[in-house]
Design a protein around this motif. Sequence first.
Motif, PDB file in Angstrom:
ATOM      1  N   ALA A  45       0.797  -1.224   0.000  1.00 35.95           N
ATOM      2  CA  ALA A  45       0.000   0.000   0.000  1.00 35.95           C
ATOM      3  C   ALA A  45       0.833   1.280   0.000  1.00 35.95           C
ATOM      4  O   ALA A  45       0.273   2.364  -0.091  1.00 35.95           O
ATOM      5  N   VAL A  46       2.153   1.144   0.098  1.00 36.29           N
ATOM      6  CA  VAL A  46       2.990   2.339   0.235  1.00 36.29           C
ATOM      7  C   VAL A  46       3.944   2.502  -0.946  1.00 36.29           C
ATOM      8  O   VAL A  46       3.951   3.539  -1.618  1.00 36.29           O
ATOM      9  N   LEU A  47       4.757   1.503  -1.195  1.00 40.13           N
ATOM     10  CA  LEU A  47       5.698   1.580  -2.304  1.00 40.13           C
ATOM     11  C   LEU A  47       4.979   1.412  -3.639  1.00 40.13           C
ATOM     12  O   LEU A  47       3.925   0.781  -3.727  1.00 40.13           O
ATOM     13  N   ASP A  48       5.565   1.973  -4.700  1.00 38.24           N
ATOM     14  CA  ASP A  48       5.036   1.803  -6.054  1.00 38.24           C
ATOM     15  C   ASP A  48       5.708   0.570  -6.658  1.00 38.24           C
ATOM     16  O   ASP A  48       6.702   0.668  -7.375  1.00 38.24           O
ATOM     17  N   HIS A  49       5.134  -0.591  -6.344  1.00 38.69           N
ATOM     18  CA  HIS A  49       5.786  -1.840  -6.730  1.00 38.69           C
ATOM     19  C   HIS A  49       5.818  -2.035  -8.236  1.00 38.69           C
ATOM     20  O   HIS A  49       6.791  -2.595  -8.774  1.00 38.69           O
ATOM     21  N   ASP A  50       4.783  -1.610  -8.950  1.00 34.77           N
ATOM     22  CA  ASP A  50       4.801  -1.748 -10.405  1.00 34.77           C
ATOM     23  C   ASP A  50       5.983  -0.982 -10.997  1.00 34.77           C
ATOM     24  O   ASP A  50       6.705  -1.494 -11.856  1.00 34.77           O
ATOM     25  N   PHE A  51       6.163   0.241 -10.525  1.00 33.85           N
ATOM     26  CA  PHE A  51       7.283   1.049 -11.007  1.00 33.85           C
ATOM     27  C   PHE A  51       8.609   0.416 -10.609  1.00 33.85           C
ATOM     28  O   PHE A  51       9.531   0.280 -11.439  1.00 33.85           O
ATOM     29  N   LEU A  52       8.744   0.036  -9.347  1.00 33.68           N
ATOM     30  CA  LEU A  52       9.997  -0.529  -8.857  1.00 33.68           C
ATOM     31  C   LEU A  52      10.359  -1.814  -9.588  1.00 33.68           C
ATOM     32  O   LEU A  52      11.517  -2.022  -9.966  1.00 33.68           O
ATOM     33  N   ASP A  53       9.374  -2.671  -9.810  1.00 33.85           N
ATOM     34  CA  ASP A  53       9.649  -3.952 -10.471  1.00 33.85           C
ATOM     35  C   ASP A  53      10.011  -3.763 -11.943  1.00 33.85           C
ATOM     36  O   ASP A  53      10.855  -4.492 -12.480  1.00 33.85           O
ATOM     37  N   THR A  54       9.389  -2.786 -12.592  1.00 33.95           N
ATOM     38  CA  THR A  54       9.574  -2.600 -14.033  1.00 33.95           C
ATOM     39  C   THR A  54      10.813  -1.779 -14.372  1.00 33.95           C
ATOM     40  O   THR A  54      11.532  -2.084 -15.326  1.00 33.95           O
ATOM     41  N   LEU A  61      12.876   9.263  -4.025  1.00 31.53           N
ATOM     42  CA  LEU A  61      11.923   9.492  -5.111  1.00 31.53           C
ATOM     43  C   LEU A  61      11.503   8.181  -5.771  1.00 31.53           C
ATOM     44  O   LEU A  61      10.317   7.989  -6.084  1.00 31.53           O
ATOM     45  N   LEU A  62      12.449   7.272  -5.969  1.00 32.76           N
ATOM     46  CA  LEU A  62      12.132   6.025  -6.656  1.00 32.76           C
ATOM     47  C   LEU A  62      11.173   5.145  -5.850  1.00 32.76           C
ATOM     48  O   LEU A  62      10.370   4.402  -6.435  1.00 32.76           O
ATOM     49  N   LEU A  63      11.234   5.198  -4.540  1.00 32.30           N
ATOM     50  CA  LEU A  63      10.404   4.310  -3.723  1.00 32.30           C
ATOM     51  C   LEU A  63       8.920   4.428  -4.056  1.00 32.30           C
ATOM     52  O   LEU A  63       8.187   3.437  -4.001  1.00 32.30           O
ATOM     53  N   ARG A  64       8.483   5.625  -4.403  1.00 31.27           N
ATOM     54  CA  ARG A  64       7.062   5.808  -4.708  1.00 31.27           C
ATOM     55  C   ARG A  64       6.828   6.291  -6.146  1.00 31.27           C
ATOM     56  O   ARG A  64       5.829   6.928  -6.458  1.00 31.27           O
ATOM     57  N   GLY A  65       7.799   5.954  -7.011  1.00 32.62           N
ATOM     58  CA  GLY A  65       7.607   6.216  -8.437  1.00 32.62           C
ATOM     59  C   GLY A  65       7.602   7.681  -8.815  1.00 32.62           C
ATOM     60  O   GLY A  65       6.951   8.069  -9.791  1.00 32.62           O
ATOM     61  N   ASN A  66       8.348   8.504  -8.075  1.00 30.43           N
ATOM     62  CA  ASN A  66       8.305   9.944  -8.306  1.00 30.43           C
ATOM     63  C   ASN A  66       9.333  10.433  -9.327  1.00 30.43           C
ATOM     64  O   ASN A  66       9.893  11.520  -9.184  1.00 30.43           O
ATOM     65  N   ILE A  67       9.572   9.639 -10.339  1.00 24.93           N
ATOM     66  CA  ILE A  67      10.353  10.076 -11.494  1.00 24.93           C
ATOM     67  C   ILE A  67       9.634   9.585 -12.739  1.00 24.93           C
ATOM     68  O   ILE A  67       9.207   8.430 -12.812  1.00 24.93           O
ATOM     69  N   GLY A  68       9.472  10.493 -13.708  1.00 25.27           N
ATOM     70  CA  GLY A  68       8.849  10.098 -14.969  1.00 25.27           C
ATOM     71  C   GLY A  68       7.349  10.224 -14.984  1.00 25.27           C
ATOM     72  O   GLY A  68       6.686   9.564 -15.781  1.00 25.27           O
ATOM     73  N   ARG A  69       6.796  11.094 -14.126  1.00 26.95           N
ATOM     74  CA  ARG A  69       5.371  11.384 -14.218  1.00 26.95           C
ATOM     75  C   ARG A  69       5.158  12.860 -13.890  1.00 26.95           C
ATOM     76  O   ARG A  69       5.986  13.488 -13.212  1.00 26.95           O
ATOM     77  N   PRO A  70       4.072  13.442 -14.378  1.00 24.55           N
ATOM     78  CA  PRO A  70       3.843  14.887 -14.177  1.00 24.55           C
ATOM     79  C   PRO A  70       3.829  15.252 -12.695  1.00 24.55           C
ATOM     80  O   PRO A  70       3.307  14.521 -11.855  1.00 24.55           O
ATOM     81  N   GLY A  71       4.428  16.386 -12.388  1.00 26.10           N
ATOM     82  CA  GLY A  71       4.414  16.887 -11.026  1.00 26.10           C
ATOM     83  C   GLY A  71       5.362  16.203 -10.084  1.00 26.10           C
ATOM     84  O   GLY A  71       5.252  16.380  -8.863  1.00 26.10           O
ATOM     85  N   ALA A  72       6.302  15.436 -10.599  1.00 22.91           N
ATOM     86  CA  ALA A  72       7.213  14.682  -9.733  1.00 22.91           C
ATOM     87  C   ALA A  72       8.584  14.617 -10.379  1.00 22.91           C
ATOM     88  O   ALA A  72       8.710  14.627 -11.604  1.00 22.91           O
ATOM     89  N   GLY A  73       9.615  14.528  -9.530  1.00 22.66           N
ATOM     90  CA  GLY A  73      10.942  14.306 -10.070  1.00 22.66           C
ATOM     91  C   GLY A  73      12.052  14.961  -9.299  1.00 22.66           C
ATOM     92  O   GLY A  73      11.856  15.588  -8.248  1.00 22.66           O
ATOM     93  N   ALA A  74      13.261  14.805  -9.842  1.00 27.27           N
ATOM     94  CA  ALA A  74      14.481  15.386  -9.284  1.00 27.27           C
ATOM     95  C   ALA A  74      14.775  16.682 -10.027  1.00 27.27           C
ATOM     96  O   ALA A  74      14.818  16.690 -11.255  1.00 27.27           O
TER      97      ALA A  74
END
Length: 789
Positions: free
Chosen positions: A326-335, A404-417
């Motif tokens: 429920a917390v980490l973005d597993h789809d993003f992390l796995d892919t 940032l990577l833990l919750r997929g905060n790279i490569g989507r609008p409004g998020a990133g480094a």
Amino acid sequence: MSADQGEGRIPAGAPRHDVGAEDDGLEIGPPKEWAAGVPGILHALDPALRGMGPGRTAKLLLRMNHKHGFDCMSCAWPDPDRRKAAEFCENGAKAVNWEATPLTVDAGFWGEHSVTELAGRSEYWLGQQGRLVDPVYKAADSDHYAPVSWEQAFRILGEHLADLDSPDQASFYTSGRTSNEAAFAYQLFARAFGTNNLPDCSNMCHESTGAALGEVIGVGKSTVLYDDFAKADLIIIMGQNPGTNHPRMLTALEEAKEAGAAIVAINPLPEAGLLRYKNPQTPRGIVGRGTALADQFVQVRLGGDMALMQAVSKRVLDAEARHPGAVLDHDFLDTYTTGLDAFAASLADLDEAEVLAATGVTSAEIDELADRYLTAQRVIVTWAMGLTQHKKAVPTIKEIVNLLLLRGNIGRPGAGASPIRGHSNVQGDRTMGIWEQMPPAFLDALDAEFGTSVPREHGLDAVGTIDAMRRGEIRTFVSLGGNLVAAVSDTGAAEEAIARCDLSVQISTKLNRSHTVTGREALILPCLGRTEIDRQASGEQFVSVEDTVSAVHASRGSVEPVGRNLLSEVTIVARIARAVADARRARGADSHDLDAVGWEAFERDYDVIRDHIAAVVPGCDDYNAKIRQENGFVLPHGPRDSRTFPTSDGKAHLTVNALEHVACPPGRLLLQTVRAHDQFNTTIYSRNDRYRGVKGGRDVIFVHPDDVADLGLLDGQQVDVHSEFEDGVDRVLPGLRVVAYPTARGCAAAYFPEANVLVPLGAVAETSNTPVSKAVVVRLEPSAVPTPA
């Protein structure tokens, strides 16, 4: 000093600067709790109106950062698509006034002032003398510069370079104010000459960013666009002072706040611009209280940012353990990523006591920051040199990416480094090839385009160049803009190094410290500024620049040059290349690679350069057409655009970084260098720092009131600041006034570049080789200089 007639005429009553301007008298008041507002307008316009007059001021400022105008030279903050009539900030207006002043340095100046005398002047005084308009030369047996013709200047430089035993005995430095076209020509000349010695100002600011991001996501640039700020739920600002260093960012933060974003400021110093912003272009900013920006201020101890990021990441992982899936973005992390298991294991036993000691904050403050991160769907983390100039800068930035990577905060609008560059085109210069370590594919493309055989061995960066000068291995130093002597660490070593050169060359608009610390011979080659119209054989030219979010756009000068003898940067580079080729041929030496480039065509029409850029530089295909689009174009960025990571395995990397914070012995403080509000890099617009309550001087050190008392000192007392490094050399900055200030406990701050003297040349960040001017261990001793009454 003089001024050209006509449009560039000095307005009646314009100030003339002399040694008396140094004696303003230091005054200290309380720091401000908000930035901009009506004072921002007044402090922006008053110097411009007094220095340039109303006509020139209006013509320039209303074209600044506009689609058919010129790009601001004071920072790399991006431009919105929809722009206001006044699309500039206070410091941008000061930068224009500094460059476009009609005050010029006449021929008599050089006879009146020896190099020795000029070396005793302050950076502020030097910058106030006016624009350089004629080439000058200092002979080996002279202590004076003297005017020379352009032909003589190019011949002297060409012969020096042709006489070197190896091209690697030369080094070619670059400032971030150089245009893409000039930068491409400059790096091509250096490589066709035979060396990759291409240090630049990135080596001393965001090199740590490039090293970290390049390793973990494959691209060393920001993963966000301008519009992403208004789409973010949370913006974390680290080691950054936007109110002074890139004030237009405050407008973007205000827009984000109005759209519902939360903002967290992480910094040892409370910065007025992050506390409250009074936008001078809105009624609320003029007569109201403005906008409170930071929802949370985490006053981190110097060097504690990596520990803070690890502590937040651990809380995110702990939350995932309590609520699996429920917390980490597993789809993003796995892919898209690798390294999660090792990263999680490395934080499993993170010592909270060590984190608190490193950061100087409480567990409750870290909990609040972690909760904000966990409840936000779109998070931007932005940083500047408060992070990049630490010994552990590279792993610190890697920890930001981990979070940032833990919750997929790279490569989507409004998020990133989002690293925020300072110089207006420092990122563009790197894109164009200004780097001592350009990849083989770029060098192969140069050879294919021009029929050259450029060298593949890595060259020297800024610190490496100074070291090589000290060893006598660099004999000729050429600087396209910038002020390396003042900007680099270990001031004494840098000055000693330059003095060992046979020839030092500065391509500049105005005087600075680097003109007064010379090789045995020296040249100053004056160039057009960005505000000035550039006419070549094919007509008026424009140049292009890249901002901090990889947007590339055109910049066109708006006013007549202040001197009739000025040349553009492109012209100067092209003529140097031709002079070196001529000198080599005269000696019967090989000049093939230099002759292979059509330098005359470069100078005649900058479209020719852009066509070559299109063939060589990735992402710049069809450059001439794209740059003429209304808003220019944005360079491709795999992680941002499609979550494509150009790393060795095609994945973003979560990394393991050993926690290490700077130990500070009892009775010592951790010092950081900072810039004053009226300052751009080493350029000093005035001796004031309005937001920190300083007026009329720069010889101050900011110390927490409790630390002042614990050290047995008094607010206002004069002290000598000694740095402590393992080499045992006693480096001292004498005669600073203690200012009791609400910095983090155990920390202190003094001004850059004056405090560079405290940092040895060998004190550099791991991997990036950036000078370490943050978290410097210092002791304060009562000064022999009497404290003013």
